[in-house]
Design an enzyme around this catalytic site. Sequence first.
Site, PDB file in Angstrom:
ATOM      1  N   ARG A 124       7.033   0.405   4.883  1.00 28.63           N
ATOM      2  CA  ARG A 124       8.460   0.519   4.562  1.00 28.63           C
ATOM      3  C   ARG A 124       9.156   1.320   5.656  1.00 28.63           C
ATOM      4  O   ARG A 124       9.456   2.505   5.493  1.00 28.63           O
ATOM      5  CB  ARG A 124       8.636   1.151   3.186  1.00 28.63           C
ATOM      6  CG  ARG A 124       8.387   0.152   2.076  1.00 28.63           C
ATOM      7  CD  ARG A 124       8.810   0.671   0.734  1.00 28.63           C
ATOM      8  NE  ARG A 124       8.997  -0.415  -0.222  1.00 28.63           N
ATOM      9  CZ  ARG A 124       9.226  -0.249  -1.503  1.00 28.63           C
ATOM     10  NH1 ARG A 124       9.325   0.968  -1.994  1.00 28.63           N
ATOM     11  NH2 ARG A 124       9.387  -1.283  -2.303  1.00 28.63           N
ATOM     12  N   GLN A 129      12.019  -4.166   7.386  1.00 30.34           N
ATOM     13  CA  GLN A 129      12.734  -4.452   6.141  1.00 30.34           C
ATOM     14  C   GLN A 129      12.819  -5.946   5.847  1.00 30.34           C
ATOM     15  O   GLN A 129      12.707  -6.366   4.687  1.00 30.34           O
ATOM     16  CB  GLN A 129      14.140  -3.856   6.198  1.00 30.34           C
ATOM     17  CG  GLN A 129      14.170  -2.353   5.968  1.00 30.34           C
ATOM     18  CD  GLN A 129      15.580  -1.808   5.961  1.00 30.34           C
ATOM     19  OE1 GLN A 129      16.513  -2.454   6.432  1.00 30.34           O
ATOM     20  NE2 GLN A 129      15.749  -0.608   5.422  1.00 30.34           N
ATOM     21  N   ASP A 132       9.663  -7.161   4.079  1.00 30.07           N
ATOM     22  CA  ASP A 132       9.218  -6.390   2.917  1.00 30.07           C
ATOM     23  C   ASP A 132       9.300  -7.238   1.641  1.00 30.07           C
ATOM     24  O   ASP A 132      10.272  -7.175   0.889  1.00 30.07           O
ATOM     25  CB  ASP A 132      10.071  -5.132   2.796  1.00 30.07           C
ATOM     26  CG  ASP A 132       9.589  -4.179   1.710  1.00 30.07           C
ATOM     27  OD1 ASP A 132       8.611  -4.541   1.007  1.00 30.07           O
ATOM     28  OD2 ASP A 132      10.187  -3.103   1.555  1.00 30.07           O
ATOM     29  N   SER A 135       9.631  -5.449  -1.831  1.00 29.04           N
ATOM     30  CA  SER A 135      10.991  -5.080  -2.226  1.00 29.04           C
ATOM     31  C   SER A 135      11.801  -6.288  -2.671  1.00 29.04           C
ATOM     32  O   SER A 135      12.527  -6.225  -3.671  1.00 29.04           O
ATOM     33  CB  SER A 135      11.702  -4.372  -1.062  1.00 29.04           C
ATOM     34  OG  SER A 135      11.140  -3.098  -0.833  1.00 29.04           O
ATOM     35  N   TYR A 231       7.201   5.666  -1.631  1.00 32.71           N
ATOM     36  CA  TYR A 231       6.732   5.432  -2.996  1.00 32.71           C
ATOM     37  C   TYR A 231       6.489   6.766  -3.693  1.00 32.71           C
ATOM     38  O   TYR A 231       6.268   7.797  -3.052  1.00 32.71           O
ATOM     39  CB  TYR A 231       5.414   4.639  -2.982  1.00 32.71           C
ATOM     40  CG  TYR A 231       5.540   3.231  -2.479  1.00 32.71           C
ATOM     41  CD1 TYR A 231       6.022   2.219  -3.305  1.00 32.71           C
ATOM     42  CD2 TYR A 231       5.169   2.904  -1.188  1.00 32.71           C
ATOM     43  CE1 TYR A 231       6.133   0.918  -2.844  1.00 32.71           C
ATOM     44  CE2 TYR A 231       5.283   1.604  -0.714  1.00 32.71           C
ATOM     45  CZ  TYR A 231       5.756   0.616  -1.555  1.00 32.71           C
ATOM     46  OH  TYR A 231       5.864  -0.671  -1.089  1.00 32.71           O
TER      47      TYR A 231
END
Length: 381
Positions: A124, A129, A132, A135, A231
């Site tokens: 992350r 991004q 990802d 997500s 996280y």
Amino acid sequence: MTIKVVVLTEEMAGERRVALVPEGVRKLCSLGLEVAVQKGAGGGALIDDDAYLAAGGTVDTDLAHLLSGADVVLAVQAPVPTAIAQLPKGAVVISFLQPSTQADAIRSMVGAGVTGVSLDLVPRISRAQSMDALSSQAGVSGYHAVLVAAVRLPKFFPMLMTAAGTIPPARVLVLGAGVAGLQAIATSRRLGAVVEAFDVRPAVRDEVKSLGAKFLELELDTEQAEGAGGYAREQSEEFLAKQRELIGAAVAQSDVVITTAAIPGRQAPVLVTAAMVKAMRPGSVIVDLAAESGGNCESSRSGEEIRIGEVLVYGARNMPSQMPLHASQLYSRNISSLLELMFKGGGSALSLEDDVLKAACVVIDGQVVNDRARELLESAS
């Protein structure tokens, strides 16, 4: 040499997503890659074979033929061991490998001498991004969790002012303010609910408030609550017990509780006890997005919808697959971005000089390189 990318039909029961949509096929073909799709791969996501052909791909019914010439294999869930065994040495498999639950697939990759890249291990960081997938799929889960709750709650979500009087809004509590939790907050607010949220990471307080929700302030020491990659860190049982004690009152006052707290590769923390469920008002709904990894609610069962007295507990399983079209589109874009990074500049081999790719690799040419996967395989042998 042309790189052949193969898109597989998902084998896991209930999995309706597909790893690559026609938009992704078009993009990969523009990069000089050849894309072959197993017949019917997009069916669960309402994408027919003709759409793949129109995007520049090919469609093949013969799985053995597809796999024998594959350089890269794309899937959502890890391919079954029998499929992995048919791959040529050096092929690259990209999917959610989840080392903590996919030991058989990883062993098969070791035996076949292939490379396994797991999208749940993409770091992350800002540069990654667009890749990802955790997500992007968590956002789908958070949105759909609210719809599941709204349909089952025997009340309106918004405040309604009518000739017959005013109906107060529903009260929603979201536990965990990661991507899924934030999307659940935003969706609940769009439907007009009054929303509270809690997360052990104090850093997300402003994000929660920016969405129009109240951040639940508890007297807990949360300075060390955030771990690697943003996280939540695994907490002690003493911490969790204190947290449950403080959360109990908020749970009892809520019409809907949506739990999203998960720690990658670990058992989900229990946030809502059976006693808390019994203390909720009749008609209340709990949607547990962590049910597959043990559950944030002590009463939840993965894939089941049960009643505890007059409270409904929904143990979510593979929530993104319940919205397969858009979930597949998002996943496909993650995959396409990863492949663009892998083969930028016309390269024909996976480069581990890039930190993103190195972090996402579980197996390289049959050798396990992920520490967590190695520990799990060794403990099981």
